[in-house]
Design a protein around this motif. Structure first.
Motif, short mmCIF file in Angstrom:
data_model
loop_
_atom_site.label_atom_id
_atom_site.label_comp_id
_atom_site.label_asym_id
_atom_site.label_seq_id
_atom_site.Cartn_x
_atom_site.Cartn_y
_atom_site.Cartn_z
N TYR A 170 8.45 41.91 -5.87
CA TYR A 170 7.26 41.33 -6.49
C TYR A 170 7.62 40.60 -7.78
O TYR A 170 7.11 39.50 -8.06
CB TYR A 170 6.25 42.44 -6.79
N GLY A 171 8.53 41.19 -8.56
CA GLY A 171 8.94 40.55 -9.81
C GLY A 171 9.63 39.22 -9.57
O GLY A 171 9.40 38.25 -10.30
N ASN A 172 10.46 39.15 -8.52
CA ASN A 172 11.14 37.89 -8.21
C ASN A 172 10.16 36.83 -7.73
O ASN A 172 10.27 35.65 -8.07
CB ASN A 172 12.21 38.12 -7.13
N MET A 173 9.20 37.24 -6.91
CA MET A 173 8.25 36.27 -6.35
C MET A 173 7.29 35.74 -7.41
O MET A 173 6.73 34.65 -7.26
CB MET A 173 7.43 36.92 -5.23
N THR A 174 7.09 36.49 -8.48
CA THR A 174 6.16 36.05 -9.54
C THR A 174 6.89 35.59 -10.79
O THR A 174 6.26 35.39 -11.83
CB THR A 174 5.20 37.21 -9.91
N ASN A 175 8.19 35.39 -10.67
CA ASN A 175 9.01 34.97 -11.81
C ASN A 175 8.75 33.48 -12.10
O ASN A 175 9.02 32.61 -11.26
CB ASN A 175 10.49 35.20 -11.48
N ASP A 176 8.23 33.19 -13.28
CA ASP A 176 7.91 31.80 -13.63
C ASP A 176 9.14 30.90 -13.62
O ASP A 176 9.05 29.73 -13.25
CB ASP A 176 7.25 31.75 -15.02
N LEU B 79 21.56 30.99 -12.29
CA LEU B 79 22.48 31.72 -13.17
C LEU B 79 21.79 32.10 -14.47
O LEU B 79 21.99 33.22 -14.99
CB LEU B 79 23.70 30.83 -13.46
N GLY B 80 20.96 31.20 -15.00
CA GLY B 80 20.25 31.50 -16.24
C GLY B 80 19.30 32.67 -16.09
O GLY B 80 19.23 33.55 -16.96
N ASP B 81 18.56 32.71 -14.97
CA ASP B 81 17.63 33.83 -14.75
C ASP B 81 18.39 35.14 -14.58
O ASP B 81 18.00 36.18 -15.13
CB ASP B 81 16.77 33.54 -13.51
N THR B 82 19.49 35.10 -13.82
CA THR B 82 20.28 36.32 -13.60
C THR B 82 20.91 36.81 -14.90
O THR B 82 20.91 38.02 -15.20
CB THR B 82 21.38 36.05 -12.55
N LEU B 83 21.47 35.88 -15.69
CA LEU B 83 22.08 36.27 -16.96
C LEU B 83 21.03 36.77 -17.95
O LEU B 83 21.32 37.66 -18.76
CB LEU B 83 22.83 35.08 -17.57
N LEU C 162 17.38 35.20 -23.49
CA LEU C 162 18.18 34.06 -23.05
C LEU C 162 17.33 33.28 -22.05
O LEU C 162 16.80 33.86 -21.10
CB LEU C 162 19.47 34.53 -22.38
N SER C 163 17.18 31.99 -22.27
CA SER C 163 16.36 31.18 -21.37
C SER C 163 17.23 30.21 -20.59
O SER C 163 18.37 29.93 -20.97
CB SER C 163 15.31 30.40 -22.16
N GLU D 256 25.26 33.22 -3.33
CA GLU D 256 25.69 34.59 -3.04
C GLU D 256 26.43 35.19 -4.24
O GLU D 256 26.21 36.36 -4.60
CB GLU D 256 26.59 34.59 -1.80
N ILE D 257 27.30 34.40 -4.86
CA ILE D 257 28.07 34.91 -6.01
C ILE D 257 27.13 35.21 -7.18
O ILE D 257 27.27 36.24 -7.85
CB ILE D 257 29.14 33.88 -6.43
N ILE D 258 26.17 34.32 -7.43
CA ILE D 258 25.24 34.53 -8.55
C ILE D 258 24.40 35.77 -8.34
O ILE D 258 24.18 36.56 -9.27
CB ILE D 258 24.35 33.28 -8.73
N PHE D 259 23.93 36.00 -7.13
CA PHE D 259 23.02 37.12 -6.87
C PHE D 259 23.74 38.44 -6.64
O PHE D 259 23.15 39.50 -6.83
CB PHE D 259 22.14 36.82 -5.66
N VAL D 260 25.00 38.39 -6.22
CA VAL D 260 25.72 39.63 -5.89
C VAL D 260 26.70 40.02 -7.00
O VAL D 260 26.70 41.16 -7.47
CB VAL D 260 26.48 39.48 -4.55
N VAL D 261 27.53 39.07 -7.44
CA VAL D 261 28.61 39.40 -8.38
C VAL D 261 28.13 39.41 -9.83
O VAL D 261 28.44 40.35 -10.58
CB VAL D 261 29.78 38.40 -8.21
N VAL D 262 27.39 38.38 -10.23
CA VAL D 262 27.00 38.25 -11.64
C VAL D 262 26.19 39.46 -12.14
O VAL D 262 26.47 39.96 -13.25
CB VAL D 262 26.23 36.93 -11.86
N PRO D 263 25.19 39.97 -11.39
CA PRO D 263 24.46 41.14 -11.91
C PRO D 263 25.33 42.38 -12.11
O PRO D 263 24.98 43.27 -12.88
CB PRO D 263 23.39 41.39 -10.83
N ILE D 264 26.46 42.43 -11.40
CA ILE D 264 27.35 43.59 -11.52
C ILE D 264 28.24 43.48 -12.76
O ILE D 264 28.39 44.44 -13.52
CB ILE D 264 28.22 43.73 -10.24
N VAL D 265 28.82 42.30 -12.98
CA VAL D 265 29.82 42.15 -14.05
C VAL D 265 29.24 41.67 -15.37
O VAL D 265 29.76 42.01 -16.45
CB VAL D 265 30.95 41.20 -13.61
N ALA D 266 28.14 40.89 -15.32
CA ALA D 266 27.63 40.28 -16.55
C ALA D 266 27.18 41.31 -17.59
O ALA D 266 27.52 41.16 -18.78
CB ALA D 266 26.49 39.31 -16.22
N PRO D 267 26.40 42.37 -17.22
CA PRO D 267 25.98 43.33 -18.26
C PRO D 267 27.15 43.97 -19.00
O PRO D 267 27.09 44.19 -20.21
CB PRO D 267 25.18 44.36 -17.47
#
Length: 524
Positions: free
Chosen positions: A59-65, A170-174, A193-194, A428-439
């Motif tokens: 729901y959060g993804n579908m309503t993300n501005d 990438l901006g939204d994921t970061l 971060l925008s 695939e890399i942005i949605f799978v890898v970045v959320p794991i390593v970026a934080p």
């Protein structure tokens, strides 16, 4: 290593292996996550309560501005692709620069940068540039390797030059990773971060790349004149007429780029609002080129520009308790301008509808957007199960154990992303890898804008690197049979080297990526 840690590592390896077989991405992510979640429950190392967060994630993804900008930018790019902007630009700029040695190559790099800033869709840009520029360059005696390398490199600029779909995702994921990293550090009023920050950060590195491409072609033309000969003068067109035609082809897309990027960087509009502006502008531009009702369309384009100027100087918000007299006048002028835009837009859509363009653009936009959001849902499930199996802790320990501290961790992550870029798409890399390593990297004190730009440059490089670069596959699919695959690979190698030089420069001088967003937004 305990069973829990073994499962999360095996889960990541399994999803990469299945993705490389070509199985649909969304089903791969969701299926592997469900399989390993079930194994975790059977062995008592996974709490099924993690799955309760999935509906809220979706729901959060579908309503993300911010993510609303994705279909709008896709629509903008697809509409411009149908409007023959690239064809006019290449034809006229090729004539303008063609009298110089390497002039066609310069034209390809410049037009590639303009298309990148207009469309942001790499595959479409590479194919379009290949179909339009490659036959001309080969006919004029260009070395096939240099011609194909120039086109492939220019086509990948859409990944780094804003507004880019890569940067939006990438901006939204970061942004989510940055917030999470700060909360885990005990910062309960986290900085934000925008996507606009990332757009501003990527602008100078993108221009740096364009400059390196052109510099290489200048040096190549000087050292090996036969590789990029000058075109003979076209006596049928005067110099004044050539400049006039070039300006007429150049002004509309440049005006659109300035309107979209200027509204973001000037703080007039959010990236999502700017994407809507770009979609309207692209529709008007395509409508104007189809013929008929041009006055209405041109009036709408001028009204759109006037609206931007009016917005930058006056407060046009109507939901206020007190509105000054001057602002009230401005609001009424804005209403009139909006009516003019609506009339011109209706005229453009009518012409495009009759030509079948609207249906093609709508189908393409729906297809690409659906793919992105279905992958996003699968990635959300994968992320939940991976975290539930303790994957975050495993990755944290792995990166902290790297020699060289933060620098070693960054190099390791970049190397992994570069290799994965041979086999996996950037989504695939942005949605799978970045959320794991970026934080984890952000908790080490890495600047989020700099990290985002480095990741985007890295993905662009892997997109171009032989033998697995996706841009090379696109080029091979439309190149003449006379051009061999090895010639395409040899042509790409020098530009991959230039990409690595750009990455090194941004790594050594982070301010290239961080200065502009700080100067414009003063948020970091």
């Amino acid at each position: 290593m305990d069973l829990r840690s073994s499962l999360d590592i095996l889960m990541f390896v399994t999803v990469c292996a299945v993705l490389m077989t070509g199985f649909p991405v969304a089903f791969t992510l969701a299926g592997v996550a469900l399989a390993f979640g079930t194994l975790g429950i059977i062995f008592g190392v996974f709490d099924f309560g993690f799955m309760a967060a999935l509906p809220q994630r979706i729901y959060g993804n579908m309503t993300n501005d911010v993510l609303i900008a994705v279909p709008l930018f896709v629509f903008m790019g697809t509409m411009l692709e149908r409007s023959k902007v690239a064809e006019d630009l290449l034809e006229n700029m090729g004539r303008l620069f063609g009298r110089l040695r390497g002039g066609l190559g310069y034209s390809v790099s410049i037009v590639g940068a303009l298309l990148a800033a207009s469309t942001g869709i790499v595959g479409a840009t590479v194919v379009t540039m290949s179909l339009l520029a490659l036959p001309t360059m080969l006919r004029r005696g260009y070395d096939p390797s240099l011609a194909t390398g120039s086109i492939a490199a220019a086509g990948t600029l859409g990944q780094i030059i804003p507004p880019s779909i890569v940067l939006v995702l990438l901006g939204d994921t970061l942004a989510n990773s940055y917030q999470r990293a700060q909360l885990e550090q005990g910062i309960f009023t986290p900085e934000t971060l925008s996507v606009g920050d990332l757009f501003a950060g990527a602008l100078l590195p993108g221009l740096l790349l364009v400059g390196l491409y052109i510099l290489y072609q200048i040096v190549r033309a000087a050292l090996d004149p036969k590789s990029s000969p000058a075109m003979p003068d076209d006596d049928s067109i005067s110099t004044a007429e050539l400049y006039r035609r070039t300006l007429r082809a150049l002004i509309p897309p440049v005006a659109l780029i300035v309107a979209v990027m200027g509204s973001i960087l000037g703080g007039i509009a959010t990236p999502t609002e700017a994407a809507a502006l770009g979609a309207i502008g692209a529709t008007l531009l395509a409508g104007e080129r189809t013929g008929g009702m041009k006055r209405a369309v041109r009036a709408a384009a001028l009204a759109l520009i006037a609206l931007l100027i009016l917005t930058s100087f006056m407060d046009l918000r109507t939901a206020r308790s007190e509105i000054s007299g001057s602002d009230q006048i401005g609001i009424w002028i804005a209403y009139i301008l909006c009516a003019i835009v609506a009339i011109g837009l209706a005229a453009a859509l009518w012409r495009l509808w009759r030509g079948g363009v609207v249906a093609e653009v709508a189908q393409s936009t729906a297809r690409i957007t659906s793919m992105v959001f279905v992958i996003l849902i699968g990635a959300a499930l994968f992320s939940l199960v991976f975290r539930g199996l303790g994957g975050d802790d495993t990755v944290h320990e792995f990166l902290n154990s790297m020699p060289g501290g933060t620098t070693g961790a960054i190099i390791t992550v970049m190397a992994i992303m570069f290799l994965l870029g041979f086999f996996l798409d950037f989504i695939e890399i942005i949605f799978v890898v970045v959320p794991i390593v970026a934080p984890i990297l952000l908790m080490m004190g890495v600047d989020p804008v700099w990290l985002g730009v480095m990741m985007a440059l890295n993905l662009q490089t892997s997109f171009l690197t032989p033998p697995f670069g996706f841009a090379l596959f696109y080029l091979r699919g439309v190149a003449p049979e006379s051009v061999t695959t090895m010639q395409i690979y040899r042509g790409a190698v020098p530009f991959v080297g230039l990409q690595l030089v750009a990455i090194a420069i941004v790594a050594i001088f982070p301010s290239i990526a961080t200065w502009l967003p700080r100067a414009l937004f003063a948020t970091m």
